[in-house]
Every structure is written in C-alpha cells, then in structure tokens.
Design a protein around this motif. Structure first.
Motif, PDB file in Angstrom:
ATOM      1  N   ALA A   2      61.589 -28.097 -85.037  1.00  0.00           N
ATOM      2  CA  ALA A   2      62.646 -28.901 -85.661  1.00  0.00           C
ATOM      3  C   ALA A   2      62.894 -28.457 -87.103  1.00  0.00           C
ATOM      4  N   GLU A   3      61.831 -28.073 -87.804  1.00  0.00           N
ATOM      5  CA  GLU A   3      61.997 -27.672 -89.213  1.00  0.00           C
ATOM      6  C   GLU A   3      62.788 -26.365 -89.315  1.00  0.00           C
ATOM      7  N   ILE A  44      70.475 -25.122 -89.667  1.00  0.00           N
ATOM      8  CA  ILE A  44      71.661 -25.963 -89.864  1.00  0.00           C
ATOM      9  C   ILE A  44      71.974 -26.101 -91.360  1.00  0.00           C
ATOM     10  N   ALA A  53      66.346 -27.234 -88.527  1.00  0.00           N
ATOM     11  CA  ALA A  53      66.978 -27.909 -89.664  1.00  0.00           C
ATOM     12  C   ALA A  53      67.359 -26.889 -90.728  1.00  0.00           C
ATOM     13  N   VAL A  72      59.046 -19.678 -97.572  1.00  0.00           N
ATOM     14  CA  VAL A  72      58.256 -20.368 -98.597  1.00  0.00           C
ATOM     15  C   VAL A  72      58.042 -21.849 -98.245  1.00  0.00           C
ATOM     16  N   HIS A  73      59.108 -22.521 -97.787  1.00  0.00           N
ATOM     17  CA  HIS A  73      59.023 -23.983 -97.630  1.00  0.00           C
ATOM     18  C   HIS A  73      58.693 -24.446 -96.213  1.00  0.00           C
ATOM     19  N   ILE A  74      58.786 -23.566 -95.233  1.00  0.00           N
ATOM     20  CA  ILE A  74      58.487 -23.997 -93.858  1.00  0.00           C
ATOM     21  C   ILE A  74      57.359 -23.168 -93.250  1.00  0.00           C
ATOM     22  N   TYR A  88      61.883 -36.166 -85.656  1.00  0.00           N
ATOM     23  CA  TYR A  88      60.711 -35.963 -86.490  1.00  0.00           C
ATOM     24  C   TYR A  88      61.220 -35.731 -87.920  1.00  0.00           C
ATOM     25  N   PRO A  89      60.697 -36.466 -88.919  1.00  0.00           N
ATOM     26  CA  PRO A  89      61.251 -36.320 -90.277  1.00  0.00           C
ATOM     27  C   PRO A  89      61.057 -34.899 -90.824  1.00  0.00           C
ATOM     28  N   VAL A  90      62.130 -34.168 -90.924  1.00  0.00           N
ATOM     29  CA  VAL A  90      62.052 -32.779 -91.396  1.00  0.00           C
ATOM     30  C   VAL A  90      62.234 -32.741 -92.916  1.00  0.00           C
ATOM     31  N   VAL A  91      61.188 -32.303 -93.591  1.00  0.00           N
ATOM     32  CA  VAL A  91      61.271 -32.122 -95.047  1.00  0.00           C
ATOM     33  C   VAL A  91      60.742 -30.736 -95.381  1.00  0.00           C
ATOM     34  N   TYR A  92      61.194 -30.198 -96.478  1.00  0.00           N
ATOM     35  CA  TYR A  92      60.721 -28.877 -96.902  1.00  0.00           C
ATOM     36  C   TYR A  92      59.534 -29.064 -97.844  1.00  0.00           C
ATOM     37  N   ARG A  93      58.470 -28.346 -97.544  1.00  0.00           N
ATOM     38  CA  ARG A  93      57.204 -28.589 -98.235  1.00  0.00           C
ATOM     39  C   ARG A  93      57.064 -27.854 -99.561  1.00  0.00           C
ATOM     40  N   MET A 120      72.304 -32.394 -89.483  1.00  0.00           N
ATOM     41  CA  MET A 120      71.577 -33.033 -88.384  1.00  0.00           C
ATOM     42  C   MET A 120      70.287 -33.653 -88.900  1.00  0.00           C
ATOM     43  N   PHE A 135      66.761 -35.092 -87.530  1.00  0.00           N
ATOM     44  CA  PHE A 135      65.954 -34.978 -86.317  1.00  0.00           C
ATOM     45  C   PHE A 135      65.067 -36.209 -86.119  1.00  0.00           C
ATOM     46  N   PRO A 146      53.772 -22.973 -95.499  1.00  0.00           N
ATOM     47  CA  PRO A 146      52.936 -24.185 -95.532  1.00  0.00           C
ATOM     48  C   PRO A 146      52.229 -24.472 -94.201  1.00  0.00           C
TER      49      PRO A 146
END
Lengths: 316, 363
Positions: free
Chosen positions: A208-209, A215, A212, A225-227, B83-88, B79, B81, A230
């Motif tokens: 999903a990440e 999109i 996302a 770096v961010h997905i 599952y809460p999609v956040v960038y880490r 969109m 989702f 980590p």
C-alpha cells in the motif's frame, strides 16, 4: 449391564502414554526436558571445546615435540601481538571482508531490484532458482571448479581471453591477479545470498505504501528514503552482517584455489590458523589466535544483536 | 472536477470474476459510497479506478478522458488506503508537504495548502511530531490530509476507518464527514459499514458478487431496496422476510396469511406465484394491548439494543420475525403481544428476489 460396568471400569483408566504425560503436566520439568537435547549438543560441541581452547591458549603445547604442555601465561598472546605474519593476515582478511561483502552487497541490491521490478516477466522463477545455485554448492567444490576455469593452459577463461588476443594470465599464480581472482569466485558464490536478502527486505515493504507513493507521484529517491529503506534496512543489515561474519571465516574456498599463495597474497587469518594448528601442530599458540578470532566474531555478533534490538525497539 | 464513468468493467482472477461488467457513473463533486459485504468486488473496482489493478475488459473515463490504460500517477487522483500510509523518518508537516514538492507551487502556496488541511483535520498539535510516534487514527488523518492537500480531481477512500482503534474511529469519521462536505472533488468511498455509508454518502452503490445491484440516495436505498439482498444487508438487523403464496381468484390476487387481520390483496401480480414480503423491524408496530387491526403473537426473545430500544423476536402463524420497539413499550411487553405490519411499509419481492411494483390492501 455387563458391558456398562466394563465401560465404567475402564473409564477411569488412562493409556500408558497419557499417564506418562501426567507426570509432566503438574511440574515445571516438561519445558526443561524439551531443551535438554539442544543443551547437551551445545555443551558437548560448543561449550567444552571453547573452554578447552581458552585453557590451552595459556599453554605451550605442540604435538611435534612430544613434550607435555607447559603453562606459559600470556606469552602466546604477546607473541601473536608481535607477529608480523598474523597482522598481515588480519589486514588481508579485513580487506577481503570489505571487498567481498561490499561488491556482493552492491551487486545483490542492484540485481534484486531488477528481479523485484520484473514480477510479471516469464521465466522469473527459473532465473531466480538458477541464480541461487552457486551458494548451494560446497565451497571446496566451487574452489576445485574455478581452479580448472582459471587454469593458464587449458582453462576456459584463458581460452576466452585468447579469442580477444589477450595473452595467458596465471590468475591464481600471479601476485597481482590472485587476490582479485579469488575475490571474484567469492562474489560469484555469495552475491545470490545478498539478492535473496534484498528481495526479503523489499518483500517486507507494505504494498500500500508503494502504491500510495505511485499515486502521490513521489520520485524514486523519495520512495527509497521514506518507504523502502525504513522497512528494508534491518533485513538488509542483517544480511550484510551475516556475510561479514561468514567472509571473516573464509578458509575452504581459498585453500582449494591457492592454499594462501602465491607467497602469502591470499593468506587470510583462518588459513594461517589452519597452517599453524594442523600443519605446524602448535596447538597452544593456535588456540590463542583462535580465541582472538572468537572475540572479533563476538564483536561482529554484538553489532548484529544491537541492530536486531534496535529493530524490535522501533517496532514497539 | 470530473465525473467517473465506468463502462462494462470486468476483472477476472483466473476463474473468479471479481467485478462483473459493471457500468456506473460517479457524479462530479459528489460522494458515492461503494457498499457491500467482504469479497463483493468493491475494493477491486476502486483499485481499477485508481489504476492499481489491470482491467480484464471495459473502460474507465474521468470526464471525457479515457484513463483505462493510464498509470496511477498520470490519473490525477488521490487515494486513502485501509492501512494508514505515512512516509517514515519525517514529521507530520513534511508528510503532508512531500507530494506537494512535486507540484509547481510557490513556497507560500504550498504552506497554505498544508496548513489549511491541518486545521480542517485538527492536526495542529501533531504537526511537528515524528510520524512513527503517532497512533493509527492520527496517522490515517495525516494520510487523508496528504491526499486532500494535493487537490486531485478525484479522491478514492478504501475503507479508511477499518484499521483505526475504536477511540479514534468516531473522531476520524466526524473529520471525514466534515471534509467530504467541504470538498468539491468527486469522491468514491469504499466501505462495508452501512452506518459509515449512510453518514457520508450522497449516493450509495450497493454491490454483491461483483455487480452493482442498486445505486440510490441512502434513504431511498434503505426504504426501497431493489432486491432481497438490499433489504437484508442494510439495517441492523436487516429486513424481515416472509415467504408467501399468492393465489389469483375472481376478486384478484389474494394471500391467506395470519400475519394480517384480514387476507392480503395484491394488485399487479399477473399469475399465481411465490412471493416474499419484506418489512423493516422498526416498522412493525407492537403493543401489549389488543387492537382490531393487530394480530396476536408470542415473544421468543427480548433484548436491549444500542439507543435503549428493545429488539423482540416474535412468533406468529409459524413465522418468526424481529421488531424494534421504543424502550417504554419494550420494557412493558409480556410474552403475549399484538402486532401490526403496516401496508404502507411493506415491500413485495418476486420469486427472483427483485422488488415488484404492486399495490397491496386488506380484503
């Protein structure tokens, strides 16, 4: 009625195997019984030899003299600290670890990304299976196999080079070529391991990440770096550390290829140790060196455990 | 803003048909909920709209633009989702800002967009916090904020409340409700929770087995389900159904049933047939006192439901059904009760389960 009473008589009785389990049910013995085989294995094969080795490191003991072992305190340690060959071997080993693990990691990551992005390509599974075969072969066999490939007179590699007009190269006998040649064999053998680890790391990234990010039109650097990093970093670092520890212990592959030569250009610390212990039979001195190597391995393992704990702490 | 037109869209996974030739239009600037049980194909349909799933056949249009084969990044959609999609590794502010960095916006405009959406979703106190230190509810708010701040032409929500803890659920639901009222975008919202759909939607598209069985305003969908499935799925509990046999005689079509004080007459049925009579539990009138229009029944079970109402299971004439009654009435009910099924509220379904357009009366 007779049948009923027979049933009543047997109702209270348990089969022997259930009775046996009753003894365990009401005590704390059962968990211990389960770990006893592993514990015994560990004590016999790990703990006793290690303690024996540590004890022997304080003795002057050689098979060849026939003299009884003699306690000499830390003389072996002092001797090793002042031994240029040991330091040379250690330096070469660290170069070896850095070169092999570094190249394998970079290549492994690049190839894993290619496989990751080709999920729909036909023949992907077969290609992956073939790619992983090198690491399934025994290092001694790989050594023997590459020794033939590198052979200056009838080896395939020199034959291929000759097609391009390049003169014969004695890869394993040349001071300049020997170290890169054995490095290449290790890279051939263990890059698939890093591909596997990187694919596992990439597999831990939630779909999903990535969707996302697609999109949201994030550039690939930001996705990395961010997905990907980590989530994948712990598995990847674990892979690098496992390779580091394994590479540090390399012996059989190089022994089959060059026996540490020419000169001592490919002599790593494990080969030096083997020579001293099983060709020179200086058991006391070799035990001291083995203890030093053990502590270096423990240092690597501590880093690995620290990273694992870090991973768990982050998850919590 | 543009509408979403789906034409004969189909998705097959091997032998399984997940979405079965769906044709539907999601009107521009409105909130349409795709509602249905798990596995009905609503998420697959949404993912095809997003471009995250290839279509087996059919077309998708955003306004006049055909987008069926466009990559998700080229569709100008947002969109959220399940599952809460956040960038880490970055803060809440940076998370919301990250996709905006790819747009040609001035620093001032970018900051304004972020702060506007932060305020709308009540994220002010978390703005500088590390994203990994937040609970799932707040993370999902951040995901919503990030999507909204980009101002895409279409926003898709895939069950955004499902993975949020109970405490944050209502808060997030309220925030989404406020947000959907404010936004001008075309919104498609997937959920299996009818309360969520009823609260948020301008229109609900009810799905079953890969097909949209009905699309209507929430109230119409609830009161006038097109088929038995709509009646059963919506409501808690769903509609009561009675299997009845209609016989045509010289006076019209008559149903002999003990559920009414007199025989039930149906106008519009062409021949003898087996029908289903549907009535919502809250529409059944129940009383402890005898009344001429009412029929006697026996209470099998009685329980209190959310809101203090009583849910009673009644048996009469070999039929068992549920009725929802007000707290005072419910409390006073004894084993023997009297009930009435109001004719204005009943729906007649044919043997194929579809609603029949017929008139009913008592003989």
């Amino acid at each position: 009625m007779e049948n009923v009473s027979a049933l009543q008589r047997t109702a209270g009785k348990k089969p022997w195997h259930k009775k046996l389990m009753d003894g365990f049910d009401n005590s704390n013995l059962f968990p211990y019984c389960l770990i006893i085989p592993v514990l015994l294995f560990f004590i016999i094969w790990n703990l006793i030899p290690t303690l024996w080795m540590i004890g022997m490191s304080f003795y002057n003991y050689a098979f060849t003299t026939g003299a009884p072992e003699k306690f000499n305190g830390i003389s072996n340690l002092i001797d090793i600290m002042n031994n240029d060959t040991v330091w040379g071997n250690l330096g070469r080993t660290f170069t070896w670890v850095l070169a092999t693990t570094g190249i394998e990691t970079v290549l492994g990551i690049l190839l894993a990304f290619l496989f990751w992005n080709s999920a729909k390509l036909p023949g992907r599974r077969l290609a992956l299976t073939l790619l992983f075969t090198p690491m399934l072969i025994a290092p001694a066999s790989v050594g023997a196999f590459f020794k033939l490939l590198y052979e200056p007179d009838f080896g395939v590699i020199n034959y291929l080079l000759s097609l391009f007009g390049i003169a014969k190269i004695n890869f394993l006998g040349d001071l300049k070529w020997a170290f890169p040649a054995v490095t290449l064999v290790d890279v051939w053998m263990w890059t698939p391991f890093m591909i596997l680890i990187t694919l596992a790391a990439l597999g831990s990234v939630p779909k999903a990440e990535l969707e996302a990010a697609e999109i949201d039109r994030l550039p690939w650097t930001k996705r990395l770096v961010h997905i990907i990093w980590p989530y994948g970093k712990f598995v990847l670092m674990l892979g690098i550390l496992l390779r580091t520890i394994d590479s540090f212990k390399t012996m059989d592959l190089i022994f089959m290829l060059t026996r540490g030569g020419p000169g001592n250009t490919t002599e790593l610390v494990a080969i030096g140790l083997y020579r001293k212990a099983f060709e020179g039979f200086t058991m006391g001195w070799s035990s001291t060196l083995a203890v030093i190597l053990l502590f270096i391995a423990i240092a690597f393992t501590s880093v690995y455990l620290y990273i694992l704990n870090l991973s768990n702490a982050e998850k919590e | 803003m543009s509408d979403i037109r789906i034409e004969k869209l189909r998705k097959e996974y091997g032998q399984t048909v997940a979405v079965n030739d769906v044709t539907i239009t999601f009107p521009s600037g409105s909130v349409t909920c795709l509602l249905g049980p798990s596995g009905c194909g609503k998420t697959t349909l949404l993912r095809m709209i997003a471009g995250l799933e290839d279509v087996t056949s059919g077309e998708i249009y955003f306004g006049d633009q055909k987008v069926t084969d466009l990559a998700p990044s080229k569709r100008n959609i947002g969109m959220v989702f399940q599952y809460p999609v956040v960038y880490r590794g970055i803060t809440v502010y940076e998370n919301i800002e990250l996709p905006l960095l790819q747009e040609k916006l001035s620093d001032q405009e970018r900051r304004k967009r972020v702060m506007d959406v932060v305020e709308t979703l009540g994220l002010q106190s978390s703005i500088n916090k590390d994203i990994t230190k937040l609970d799932n509810g707040t993370r999902q708010k951040v995901a919503v904020a990030r999507t909204v701040a980009r101002q895409p032409q279409i926003i898709l929500f895939d069950e955004p409340i499902t993975n949020v803890d109970v405490a944050s659920k209502d808060q997030l639901k309220q925030a989404l409700k406020d947000l959907t009222r404010m936004l001008k975008q075309t919104i498609v919202y997937v959920t299996h929770d009818q309360t969520e759909a009823m609260t948020l939607a301008d229109q609900i598209a009810l799905m079953k087995d890969g097909v949209v069985v009905q699309r209507d305003a929430p109230r119409s969908l609830y009161n006038q389900p097109n088929d038995v499935f709509g009646g059963w799925f919506l409501g808690n509990p769903g509609m009561n159904f009675f299997d009845l046999s209609a016989k045509t005689n010289g006076h019209g079509t008559e149903i002999q049933t003990g559920l009414f004080s007199r025989p039930l007459m149906i106008e519009g049925l062409e021949k003898d047939s087996n029908i289903k009579l549907g009535i919502r539990p809250e529409q059944v009138k129940v009383s402890g006192k005898k009344n001429d229009r009412m029929v006697q029944g026996t209470i099998l079970r009685k329980s209190i439901v959310v809101g203090g109402q009583y849910l009673v299971t009644i048996k009469s004439c070999d039929q068992t059904f549920k009725a929802k009654v007000e707290p005072e009435t419910g409390y006073a009910l004894k084993d023997e009760v009297w009930f009435e099924i109001p004719l204005k509220d009943i729906i007649i379904f044919g043997p194929d389960g579809h609603r029949l357009d017929v008139k009913t009366s008592l003989a």
